[in-house]
Design a protein around this motif. Structure first.
Motif, PDB file in Angstrom:
ATOM      1  N   GLY A  21      -8.992  -0.185  -2.784  1.00 57.15           N
ATOM      2  CA  GLY A  21      -7.601   0.105  -2.430  1.00 57.15           C
ATOM      3  C   GLY A  21      -7.133  -0.974  -1.487  1.00 57.15           C
ATOM      4  N   ALA A  22      -5.833  -1.083  -1.303  1.00 52.47           N
ATOM      5  CA  ALA A  22      -5.314  -2.154  -0.446  1.00 52.47           C
ATOM      6  C   ALA A  22      -3.896  -1.822  -0.007  1.00 52.47           C
ATOM      7  N   GLU A  36       3.585  -2.377   0.150  1.00 50.38           N
ATOM      8  CA  GLU A  36       3.100  -1.649  -1.015  1.00 50.38           C
ATOM      9  C   GLU A  36       1.637  -1.260  -0.803  1.00 50.38           C
ATOM     10  N   VAL A  37       1.264  -0.131  -1.374  1.00 48.80           N
ATOM     11  CA  VAL A  37      -0.130   0.323  -1.321  1.00 48.80           C
ATOM     12  C   VAL A  37      -0.694   0.345  -2.730  1.00 48.80           C
ATOM     13  N   TYR A  38      -2.018   0.207  -2.824  1.00 49.65           N
ATOM     14  CA  TYR A  38      -2.697   0.094  -4.113  1.00 49.65           C
ATOM     15  C   TYR A  38      -4.000   0.890  -4.086  1.00 49.65           C
ATOM     16  N   GLY A  39      -4.333   1.484  -5.208  1.00 47.10           N
ATOM     17  CA  GLY A  39      -5.644   2.088  -5.359  1.00 47.10           C
ATOM     18  C   GLY A  39      -5.888   3.267  -4.447  1.00 47.10           C
ATOM     19  N   HIS A  40      -7.132   3.341  -3.955  1.00 47.64           N
ATOM     20  CA  HIS A  40      -7.601   4.527  -3.257  1.00 47.64           C
ATOM     21  C   HIS A  40      -7.872   4.292  -1.771  1.00 47.64           C
ATOM     22  N   LEU A  41      -7.515   5.276  -0.980  1.00 49.28           N
ATOM     23  CA  LEU A  41      -7.954   5.342   0.414  1.00 49.28           C
ATOM     24  C   LEU A  41      -9.453   5.584   0.451  1.00 49.28           C
ATOM     25  N   ASP A  42      -9.922   6.492  -0.392  1.00 51.88           N
ATOM     26  CA  ASP A  42     -11.344   6.819  -0.510  1.00 51.88           C
ATOM     27  C   ASP A  42     -11.675   6.887  -1.987  1.00 51.88           C
ATOM     28  N   PRO A  43     -12.343   5.851  -2.528  1.00 53.74           N
ATOM     29  CA  PRO A  43     -12.605   5.819  -3.970  1.00 53.74           C
ATOM     30  C   PRO A  43     -13.528   6.933  -4.450  1.00 53.74           C
ATOM     31  N   GLU A  44     -14.448   7.375  -3.597  1.00 58.72           N
ATOM     32  CA  GLU A  44     -15.364   8.442  -4.019  1.00 58.72           C
ATOM     33  C   GLU A  44     -14.652   9.785  -4.113  1.00 58.72           C
ATOM     34  N   LYS A  45     -13.701  10.029  -3.205  1.00 57.19           N
ATOM     35  CA  LYS A  45     -12.971  11.294  -3.215  1.00 57.19           C
ATOM     36  C   LYS A  45     -11.706  11.235  -4.060  1.00 57.19           C
TER      37      LYS A  45
END
Length: 388
Positions: A21-22, A36-45
């Motif tokens: 995430g970014a 802008e935000v991208y992807g995940h704060l926490d990819p596992e959750k």
């Protein structure tokens, strides 16, 4: 201004699995032009990235501590000419270590380490990681790069190790800012965390910044394993108070907070005077920068760059990405980066939690990485492209 190419690049990096995430932020004259935000704060959750996410800043803590030190210089309470041993007497025993083959020969110092050396990384302190050498092996064996040492153990071990260069001889990126933070603690009798809150975070309204995540639910996380090496990733534990306040790598904060800090330095308002802000963000290496370029990437902040008092400073139009002379920047191992171009009133911040272990564990492969410093170069290039 249009940042569609920057946006597309970062979306692709997330979709292809290079970034968990970014967050990207671009401001002109203090006004946000792109966020802008991208992807995940926490990819596992599976939690989505958010604008108020907290990031482990690693070496982007260094400009905080450097600016903090200059607030004392501005008051006359600290001089750039003060020797380190005036505040931390254990460092009066320092020696320089000359590498002869695989041996390290210790020699006396020609002069003591100064506060000035700590700020511009010419003190001779190094890191055990980043490019192997016989002297760096001593740092690794002593464990001074580790985060779990308390202040007393860190200072005792480091003061017994040799410097890689004599003070003032060369730019050597290392533990200087950690030492500077502990010097400020000795100067004032207060913790580095308290000093930053009192002199930097509080005055600038940086409510989420510090050495502990104020809201762990907003803490961005990395992939469980590095996408290039397959090695497990373990980032700094910032959910609880650390064993010591590491001025060179221990901070956590948000993009909004860091923008306030950078704008205070760019404008010379709210933290340091315009004169001291310029002093911090001007080159202080001079010919040492040219000598570092001759030695190679280990000895320079990058082609075309010198170093100020806590940040890299662009010397000319030469470089691997666009920019103007006087632009200044720094990055953090955890996947964070910023740059400020005063000529354009431009401030740009990129935050992720995705270290590239090739740069540490396999530096000979780092130049073939899909990731690492290429990400910063692409970010810079696409920000300038978006300005039109």
């Amino acid at each position: 201004m249009g940042f569609s190419k920057l946006d597309a690049y970062l979306r692709r990096a997330v979709e292809e699995g290079w970034l968990p995430g970014a967050l990207a932020l671009v401001a002109r004259e203090g006004e946000v032009a792109f966020l802008e935000v991208y992807g995940h704060l926490d990819p596992e959750k599976g939690l989505p990235m958010r604008e108020d996410a907290l990031f482990r800043l690693y070496s982007m803590t260094k400009p905080w501590v450097s600016a903090l030190a200059l607030t004392f210089v501005e008051e006359g309470a600290l001089s750039l000419q003060d020797p380190l041993e005036k505040y931390l007497p254990a460092f009066s025993r320092l020696q320089v270590g000359r590498e002869v083959g695989e041996e390290v020969v210790r020699e006396p110092l020609r002069r003591p380490v100064l506060v000035y050396d700590l700020l511009r990384h010419t003190a001779g302190f190094t890191y055990g990681v980043f490019f192997p050498s016989p002297l760096k092996r001593l740092y690794l064996e002593a464990g001074v790069d580790r985060y779990d040492l308390d202040r007393e153990a860190f200072l005792e071990r480091l003061s017994g190790l040799p410097l890689r260069f004599g003070p003032g001889e060369a730019f050597e990126y290392g533990l200087s800012t950690d030492v500077l933070g502990h010097l400020l603690e000795a100067l004032t009798g207060k913790s580095l965390a308290a000093l930053l809150e009192e002199r930097v975070f509080g005055p600038l309204g940086m409510r989420d910044s510090g050495f502990v995540a104020k809201d762990p639910a907003r803490l961005a996380q990395a992939f469980p394993k590095d996408p290039e090496t397959g090695r497990s990733l373990r980032l700094l534990p910032v959910e609880e108070e650390p064993p010591r306040y590491a001025g060179g790598m221990g901070g956590v904060g948000t993009a909004g907070d860091y923008l306030r800090f950078l704008e205070a330095l760019r404008t010379g308002r709210g933290l340091l005077s315009p004169a001291l802000s310029r002093l911090m963000t001007e080159d202080h290496l001079g010919l040492l920068a040219l000598e570092g370029m001759r030695r190679g990437p280990e000895y320079t902040p990058g082609p075309g760059y010198g170093f100020g008092l806590g940040v890299a400073v662009r010397l000319s139009g030469m470089g691997l990405s666009p920019g103007n002379p006087g632009e200044w920047n720094w990055a953090g191992f955890g996947g964070t980066y910023f740059f400020v171009d005063p000529r354009l009133g431009l401030t740009a911040i990129f935050l992720s939690q995705a270290p590239n272990l090739l740069s540490v564990l396999e530096p000979e492969r780092a130049l073939h990485s899909r990731y690492g410093s290429r990400l910063w170069l692409a970010f810079r290039t696409l920000v300038y492209q978006g300005l039109g």
